[in-house]
Scaffold this motif. Structure first.
Motif, PDB file in Angstrom:
ATOM      1  N   LEU A 132       0.820  -1.219   0.000  1.00 37.66           N
ATOM      2  CA  LEU A 132       0.000   0.000   0.000  1.00 37.66           C
ATOM      3  C   LEU A 132       0.849   1.263   0.000  1.00 37.66           C
ATOM      4  O   LEU A 132       0.326   2.369  -0.156  1.00 37.66           O
ATOM      5  N   LEU A 133       2.147   1.092   0.217  1.00 32.43           N
ATOM      6  CA  LEU A 133       3.057   2.244   0.262  1.00 32.43           C
ATOM      7  C   LEU A 133       3.469   2.668  -1.144  1.00 32.43           C
ATOM      8  O   LEU A 133       3.733   1.834  -2.008  1.00 32.43           O
ATOM      9  N   LYS A 134       3.580   3.971  -1.325  1.00 29.52           N
ATOM     10  CA  LYS A 134       4.215   4.499  -2.529  1.00 29.52           C
ATOM     11  C   LYS A 134       5.715   4.193  -2.471  1.00 29.52           C
ATOM     12  O   LYS A 134       6.280   4.076  -1.380  1.00 29.52           O
ATOM     13  N   PRO A 135       6.369   4.095  -3.626  1.00 30.90           N
ATOM     14  CA  PRO A 135       7.829   3.918  -3.597  1.00 30.90           C
ATOM     15  C   PRO A 135       8.484   5.052  -2.796  1.00 30.90           C
ATOM     16  O   PRO A 135       8.111   6.222  -2.945  1.00 30.90           O
ATOM     17  N   GLY A 136       9.418   4.703  -1.951  1.00 35.92           N
ATOM     18  CA  GLY A 136      10.059   5.698  -1.103  1.00 35.92           C
ATOM     19  C   GLY A 136       9.319   5.968   0.192  1.00 35.92           C
ATOM     20  O   GLY A 136       9.814   6.694   1.051  1.00 35.92           O
ATOM     21  N   GLY A 137       8.127   5.382   0.318  1.00 39.31           N
ATOM     22  CA  GLY A 137       7.338   5.594   1.532  1.00 39.31           C
ATOM     23  C   GLY A 137       7.928   4.876   2.728  1.00 39.31           C
ATOM     24  O   GLY A 137       8.723   3.953   2.585  1.00 39.31           O
ATOM     25  N   THR A 138       7.532   5.311   3.920  1.00 36.91           N
ATOM     26  CA  THR A 138       8.108   4.751   5.144  1.00 36.91           C
ATOM     27  C   THR A 138       7.125   3.866   5.895  1.00 36.91           C
ATOM     28  O   THR A 138       5.909   4.076   5.831  1.00 36.91           O
ATOM     29  N   MET A 139       7.678   2.891   6.581  1.00 36.70           N
ATOM     30  CA  MET A 139       6.865   2.095   7.498  1.00 36.70           C
ATOM     31  C   MET A 139       7.479   2.153   8.880  1.00 36.70           C
ATOM     32  O   MET A 139       8.697   2.039   9.038  1.00 36.70           O
ATOM     33  N   THR A 140       6.630   2.362   9.891  1.00 31.26           N
ATOM     34  CA  THR A 140       7.053   2.374  11.290  1.00 31.26           C
ATOM     35  C   THR A 140       6.299   1.274  12.032  1.00 31.26           C
ATOM     36  O   THR A 140       5.077   1.200  11.925  1.00 31.26           O
ATOM     37  N   VAL A 141       7.034   0.446  12.746  1.00 35.60           N
ATOM     38  CA  VAL A 141       6.444  -0.687  13.465  1.00 35.60           C
ATOM     39  C   VAL A 141       6.900  -0.630  14.919  1.00 35.60           C
ATOM     40  O   VAL A 141       8.105  -0.532  15.193  1.00 35.60           O
ATOM     41  N   ILE A 142       5.945  -0.679  15.844  1.00 38.66           N
ATOM     42  CA  ILE A 142       6.276  -0.667  17.280  1.00 38.66           C
ATOM     43  C   ILE A 142       5.651  -1.889  17.945  1.00 38.66           C
ATOM     44  O   ILE A 142       4.463  -2.150  17.763  1.00 38.66           O
ATOM     45  N   GLU A 143       6.455  -2.622  18.689  1.00 42.01           N
ATOM     46  CA  GLU A 143       5.955  -3.778  19.430  1.00 42.01           C
ATOM     47  C   GLU A 143       6.657  -3.871  20.778  1.00 42.01           C
ATOM     48  O   GLU A 143       7.833  -3.525  20.891  1.00 42.01           O
ATOM     49  N   GLY A 144       5.961  -4.399  21.785  1.00 47.13           N
ATOM     50  CA  GLY A 144       6.589  -4.738  23.056  1.00 47.13           C
ATOM     51  C   GLY A 144       7.122  -6.162  23.010  1.00 47.13           C
ATOM     52  O   GLY A 144       7.009  -6.855  21.993  1.00 47.13           O
ATOM     53  N   ASP A 145       7.717  -6.597  24.109  1.00 46.38           N
ATOM     54  CA  ASP A 145       8.262  -7.962  24.199  1.00 46.38           C
ATOM     55  C   ASP A 145       8.220  -8.379  25.664  1.00 46.38           C
ATOM     56  O   ASP A 145       8.983  -7.867  26.487  1.00 46.38           O
ATOM     57  N   HIS A 146       7.309  -9.316  25.979  1.00 42.00           N
ATOM     58  CA  HIS A 146       7.165  -9.697  27.394  1.00 42.00           C
ATOM     59  C   HIS A 146       8.385 -10.438  27.919  1.00 42.00           C
ATOM     60  O   HIS A 146       8.582 -10.525  29.128  1.00 42.00           O
ATOM     61  N   GLY A 147       9.199 -10.976  27.001  1.00 39.94           N
ATOM     62  CA  GLY A 147      10.448 -11.607  27.429  1.00 39.94           C
ATOM     63  C   GLY A 147      11.481 -10.599  27.892  1.00 39.94           C
ATOM     64  O   GLY A 147      12.515 -10.967  28.444  1.00 39.94           O
TER      65      GLY A 147
END
Lengths: 272, 272
Positions: A132-147
């Motif tokens: 769904l991103l245009k070329p050059g577009g950015t993706m940001t992903v945030i997740e926790g980790d219970h470990g």
């Protein structure tokens, strides 16, 4: 897969309040460095009750956000939260993350926070969002980790209560320890220039705001929220679980310490 | 207590090389913010083979360091390392941290790195060191925490190998998970204005220098270093241990991830 039924945290009002508390305490930490310029079209995939949506829209007032979620009820709450904040730069769409009805290359940027942890196929979800991103577009992903959670005083009962949440999330098809995998997942999804920053939340007796806002009202409240489900699933009995929660609260004492790490990844879609 | 015999890492040449590698990779991380002005008299308690001593003396060339250790052999190596670096602002003294023969209030500052983890009475050690500080003097304490180690891919064998090191250290009177306790220990020792900064070492495929310098040559090498002792103590058999080490090296692959956190605390002795 019915993702609504599988959402481990549930959809109760108290849970929604916890998510809003969590977003308030963590907003500066999680959103540091995330800003979208005026005119950018940004997709927030899996907005839930809007805990991050309000922060996104406030911090980037000139960007146009589209927030989607698989739960219509959550979406209604997210919309109410955005309206209550007086924001007009967010539109909402009811959709499954694996069946988004947007044209390819519809967005300049994609933001995904606390969503992959609930999905059985996180790399596929990221690949679908990348399309769904245009070329050059950015993706940001945030997740926790219970470990990444550890604390003083150490407590087997507290670890067992946390393990109940991890196991319930696993049975629902998710992974509560996905944070450490943000880098390989984004690379696997075909993103370029992937860079992951860990955000360690460290809480000791000198940090009363975090004791209340994170140790008690975010992490311990989240674990306490699966009490009935854990007991119903035979993962714990009431006394053992309550002992674990008591010991998590014990880490919030003046001589206690609590640590937890979130992982924030950014990447780009290759141009051309 | 014979602390020389109890030192879990041993005194072999390869181990000393590992400690020097570790100091090189971690120097910027651990020493950030630590600088002693010209004329300050600084005690480094438990200097070992001088892994931190050289960095301290280079970064604060006008300060006068006194480095002590319970092992005469380590002290000789530390002295050689300092001489090889062309430094002249360090003097060495052979002494037990619980029986230092300095007059009270002899030092402006105290620096203690990777020492408390090996002591049965860490709070008492800090209190004894505090007595050597002038009023208003500072204390800096740095410790790791093996409970902060997690990685991808997850591996029970790797966890078991790490647990061998933790157990051997416990049997020797130490605590490999003491990092999280730096804040309460410093408060308990009577220090004021205690502030702890966690230093998270995050290693993924985009960070080749840390893959080599930390995951392989620091952490995995440290765990591998207790192989014979762990087998002799009946904590593991050779095959199981070697599988754990193999899996730790696996986390150094392009799609692997490794996390570890050091804790750095600073505090002051009350004036007057």
């Amino acid at each position: 897969m019915n993702e609504v039924a599988a959402y481990v945290h549930g959809y109760h009002p108290r849970e929604n309040e916890r998510l809003q508390d969590q977003a308030g305490t963590l907003a500066d930490l999680l959103h540091a460095g995330t800003h979208y310029a005026a005119g950018r079209r940004v997709l927030e995939a899996g907005c839930g009750v809007g805990a991050q949506t309000v922060t996104l829209a406030v911090r980037s007032p000139g960007a146009q956000f589209t927030a989607v979620d698989v739960s219509a009820a959550s979406l209604a709450q997210a919309e109410a939260a955005v309206m209550a904040a007086g924001l007009s730069n967010v539109q909402f769409r009811h959709a499954d993350i694996f069946a988004l009805l947007f044209a390819p290359q519809s967005f300049d940027d994609v933001f995904v926070c606390f969503v992959l942890e609930h999905l059985a196929r996180p790399a596929e979800a990221l690949a679908a969002l990348r399309a769904l991103l245009k070329p050059g577009g950015t993706m940001t992903v945030i997740e926790g980790d219970h470990g990444s959670a550890y604390f003083h005083p150490e407590s087997p009962a507290a670890r067992a209560a946390i393990a109940c949440q991890v196991e319930l999330q696993r049975r629902a098809g998710g992974d509560a320890m996905i944070g450490r995998m943000v880098y390989p997942l984004m690379v696997q999804a075909g993103l370029q220039d992937v860079s992951v920053s860990p955000c360690l939340v460290y809480v000791d007796g000198s940090r009363p705001a975090l004791i209340e806002g994170f140790t008690r009202r975010t992490f311990t409240a989240m674990v306490a929220g699966v009490r009935d489900a854990a007991i119903a699933a035979g993962l714990s009995d009431a006394d053992a679980f309550d002992l674990g929660i008591r010991d998590l609260h014990r880490t919030a004492a003046a001589d206690g310490v609590f640590c937890y790490t979130f992982f924030k990844g950014t990447g780009k879609k290759r141009r051309g």
